[in-house]
Design an enzyme around this catalytic site. Sequence first.
Site, PDB file in Angstrom:
ATOM      1  N   CYS A  62       0.858  -1.199   0.000  1.00  0.00           N
ATOM      2  CA  CYS A  62       0.000   0.000   0.000  1.00  0.00           C
ATOM      3  C   CYS A  62       0.885   1.237   0.000  1.00  0.00           C
ATOM      4  O   CYS A  62       0.809   2.092   0.883  1.00  0.00           O
ATOM      5  CB  CYS A  62      -0.936  -0.009   1.205  1.00  0.00           C
ATOM      6  SG  CYS A  62      -1.768  -1.586   1.492  1.00  0.00           S
ATOM      7  N   ALA A 100       1.544   3.938  -2.213  1.00  0.00           N
ATOM      8  CA  ALA A 100       1.304   5.294  -2.743  1.00  0.00           C
ATOM      9  C   ALA A 100       1.090   6.300  -1.604  1.00  0.00           C
ATOM     10  O   ALA A 100       0.508   5.948  -0.572  1.00  0.00           O
ATOM     11  CB  ALA A 100       0.091   5.284  -3.666  1.00  0.00           C
ATOM     12  N   LYS A 105       7.323   6.926   1.816  1.00  0.00           N
ATOM     13  CA  LYS A 105       8.035   5.972   2.672  1.00  0.00           C
ATOM     14  C   LYS A 105       8.915   5.045   1.839  1.00  0.00           C
ATOM     15  O   LYS A 105      10.007   4.665   2.277  1.00  0.00           O
ATOM     16  CB  LYS A 105       7.030   5.182   3.520  1.00  0.00           C
ATOM     17  CG  LYS A 105       6.203   6.058   4.447  1.00  0.00           C
ATOM     18  CD  LYS A 105       5.220   5.221   5.258  1.00  0.00           C
ATOM     19  CE  LYS A 105       4.231   6.102   5.977  1.00  0.00           C
ATOM     20  NZ  LYS A 105       3.290   6.771   5.052  1.00  0.00           N
ATOM     21  N   ASP A 142       0.727  -1.254  -4.837  1.00  0.00           N
ATOM     22  CA  ASP A 142      -0.495  -0.513  -4.553  1.00  0.00           C
ATOM     23  C   ASP A 142      -1.594  -0.992  -5.487  1.00  0.00           C
ATOM     24  O   ASP A 142      -1.330  -1.618  -6.513  1.00  0.00           O
ATOM     25  CB  ASP A 142      -0.299   0.993  -4.678  1.00  0.00           C
ATOM     26  CG  ASP A 142      -1.192   1.740  -3.686  1.00  0.00           C
ATOM     27  OD1 ASP A 142      -0.672   2.207  -2.657  1.00  0.00           O
ATOM     28  OD2 ASP A 142      -2.413   1.829  -3.925  1.00  0.00           O
ATOM     29  N   ASP A 167      -3.763  -5.943  -5.805  1.00  0.00           N
ATOM     30  CA  ASP A 167      -4.305  -6.012  -4.452  1.00  0.00           C
ATOM     31  C   ASP A 167      -3.278  -6.747  -3.603  1.00  0.00           C
ATOM     32  O   ASP A 167      -2.967  -7.913  -3.870  1.00  0.00           O
ATOM     33  CB  ASP A 167      -5.637  -6.767  -4.477  1.00  0.00           C
ATOM     34  CG  ASP A 167      -6.336  -6.787  -3.125  1.00  0.00           C
ATOM     35  OD1 ASP A 167      -5.649  -6.670  -2.084  1.00  0.00           O
ATOM     36  OD2 ASP A 167      -7.569  -6.944  -3.098  1.00  0.00           O
ATOM     37  N   ASP A 216       1.694  -0.078   5.376  1.00  0.00           N
ATOM     38  CA  ASP A 216       1.066   1.222   5.648  1.00  0.00           C
ATOM     39  C   ASP A 216      -0.401   1.058   5.268  1.00  0.00           C
ATOM     40  O   ASP A 216      -0.809   1.382   4.161  1.00  0.00           O
ATOM     41  CB  ASP A 216       1.753   2.311   4.819  1.00  0.00           C
ATOM     42  CG  ASP A 216       1.309   3.708   5.211  1.00  0.00           C
ATOM     43  OD1 ASP A 216       0.549   3.836   6.189  1.00  0.00           O
ATOM     44  OD2 ASP A 216       1.713   4.670   4.540  1.00  0.00           O
ATOM     45  N   CYS A 220      -2.364   6.092   9.530  1.00  0.00           N
ATOM     46  CA  CYS A 220      -2.493   7.503   9.908  1.00  0.00           C
ATOM     47  C   CYS A 220      -3.844   7.707  10.585  1.00  0.00           C
ATOM     48  O   CYS A 220      -4.516   8.711  10.371  1.00  0.00           O
ATOM     49  CB  CYS A 220      -2.303   8.428   8.712  1.00  0.00           C
ATOM     50  SG  CYS A 220      -3.418   8.111   7.321  1.00  0.00           S
TER      51      CYS A 220
END
EC number: 2.1.1.176
Length: 434
Positions: free
Chosen positions: A251, A253, A257, A275, A301, A320, A373
């Site tokens: 993941c 995008a 990072k 991604d 995926d 992430d 996040c």
Amino acid sequence: MNPRLAACQALAAVLAGRASLSGALPPQLDKVAPRDRGLTQELAFGAARWQPRLQALAARLLQKPFKAADTDIHALLLIGLYQLLYTRIPPHAAIGETVGCADKLKKGWAKGVLNAVLRRAQREGETLLAEVDRDPSARLGHPRWLLKALKQAWPEQLDALCAANNAHPPMTLRVNRRHGERDAYLAELAEAGIKARACDYSRDGIQLAAPRDVRELPGFAEGRVSVQDEAAQLAAEQLESAPGQRVLDACCAPGGKTCHLLETQPELAEVVAVDLEESRLVRVRENLQRLGLQASLVAADARATGEWWDGKPFQRILLDAPCSATGVIRRHPDIKLARKPEDIAALAHLQGELLDALWPTLEVGGVLLYATCSVMPAENSDSIAAFLARTPGARELDLPGPWGMKQPHGRQLLPQVEGHDGFYYAKLIKISAR
């Protein structure tokens, strides 16, 4: 185009659920004179940021709500109220320019309503706001369900958390240590008249006193520096990758990072960055190219490892995970409008699926760093607790350091008004193949 009209068009798309603000605003900015783009962005972001309060005030002022077909007029009203409450624009200009936009929308009938409502807000605003602010949702600028969830998770930090969510975010840089150290770049910024300070927790981080166009930053085009929040910069350090290792960035995008991993450890054997969609990898490619870095990009995926994994184990994985983004509301205030209560459980389920799918690709003795996040425990500590309970071969590693707050599992950073975004990290090691 009038900046108020452009902001209205973007906000209306968000209110109608047709687009995110980051998707709806750029096409509108292209229609506005360069000198007006800052105002356009301020009006769109500001009205979204304070929508719960502005909406409560609008409900007091209107005899009846606008029809669904008039979402653009509703957005225009919110933008007008935002100008009166939160900007230094003279009231006569704010009202006149906003009302005039109704003609551009071919809804001249709305001019009288907008004019009357905005003039009443100008006259009676303080009294009406005192009434509106009795509701914590309006006063703190968060939808009721979200405020309830934040209060349940962070009762002692609630006011500070909401204040951070409603603040303008700082602009933070990440120095590419392949091109030099942070102190040297700070000196260059000072020489260029750009005020900045070293970040507290990231050794590569610099926070600017005020946002700047990246074209004004020394060496940006040459890859010497990137824009990335301090909390996100902690990922590369916590993953502790070593020369010769194969690393997966799931993941990935927009690639911040991914690039930081390569900057901090130039001798990695390979970084595979996955991604979901090819369109999301465009930014990743652009960042890699500007920084002169290489990674293997895969549009897939991440859960469907049979479709993209070559069977060679990874020594490090950065997950992430997709999340509610409740730690970055200040950067994407339309999250308040887009998110729904049921999203949290659905996202936690997705995060569990990603953990379960990626774990077999990790070498025994390898480390997985889980990041979001989000500030919601259901997506963070609770997700890790559930994974550990069903995965005998997984053990949690400590995340020492002065940043964030230790949780039952992992560490949580809450957004700070003059500092980093909200972020969560947990570190797991694979002790057996079970």
